[in-house]
Design an enzyme around this catalytic site. Structure first.
Site, PDB file in Angstrom:
ATOM      1  CB  SER A  85       8.692 -14.145  68.187  1.00 31.76           C
ATOM      2  OG  SER A  85       9.797 -14.199  67.326  1.00 31.76           O
ATOM      3  CG  ASP A  86       6.269 -18.137  63.220  1.00 28.73           C
ATOM      4  OD1 ASP A  86       5.729 -18.937  64.004  1.00 28.73           O
ATOM      5  OD2 ASP A  86       6.643 -18.441  62.073  1.00 28.73           O
ATOM      6  CB  THR A  87      11.928 -18.472  63.532  1.00 26.80           C
ATOM      7  OG1 THR A  87      12.131 -17.517  64.578  1.00 26.80           O
ATOM      8  CG2 THR A  87      13.218 -18.618  62.732  1.00 26.80           C
TER       9      THR A  87
END
Length: 189
Positions: A69-71
């Protein structure tokens, strides 16, 4: 015993969110060097970064379900990552003050040859912040390891006037959608 579910992230926030599923899982942070293609739109960028992280761990754990995941935070068409200094954090917060910005979180789940990659976009509106509020918040240290220089789940909650979208996506993992995607891919306890 090896788990059938792996979180490819060192983020304590993502770990806490994945624990909501009440499933056994391992945390194996991805060590891949992230490649950011500046030509990509924000949604494509977070999906690409999430997939890079998941692939970095999945190649060593081909039978597991690996979640990457990445934001990123986008304000005025600029992507805001994690601040590198207190001054940069203050600048980011001044930019977000009194405005609505977007938070994109990409998730990639890999199991063998199967890859499900998606993103969530959430609009976040900040109150108008005084210089004193910005200074105090930066001195707390909380902004320094967070995209956009704030954590909505901590003291940063005091900066937020409203959100439209998935709160948990802003924290770092859209857990309800992640759960549904895992089921769709055939994951079972």
């Amino acid at each position: 015993m090896k788990s059938n579910l792996i979180l490819a992230s060192a983020s304590p926030r993502r770990k806490e969110l994945l624990e909501l599923l009440q499933l056994p899982f391992e945390v194996i942070p991805s060590l891949v060097e992230e490649v950011m293609d500046e030509e990509l739109q924000p949604a494509e960028m977070v999906q690409s970064l999430a997939q890079q992280k998941a692939k970095g761990v999945a190649k060593e754990h081909q039978h597991a379900f690996v979640i990457g995941s990445d934001t990123i935070v986008v304000s005025d068409n600029k992507m805001l990552g994690k601040p590198k200094s207190h001054d940069e954090a203050k600048k980011m917060l001044r930019n977000l003050s009194g405005k609505t910005h977007e938070v994109f979180t990409g998730v990639s789940i890999i199991n063998g040859e199967k890859i499900h990659t998606f993103h969530e976009k959430t609009a976040v509106t900040f109150y108008h912040l005084t210089e004193s509020e910005i200074e105090d918040y930066v001195l707390s240290g909380e902004p320094m390891d967070k995209a956009g220089a704030y954590g909505i789940q901590g003291l940063g909650a005091l900066l937020v006037k409203e959100i439209s979208g998935d709160y948990f996506s802003v924290v770092g993992l859209p857990i309800a959608r992640t759960s549904r995607e895992l089921k769709e891919m055939g994951f079972s306890r």
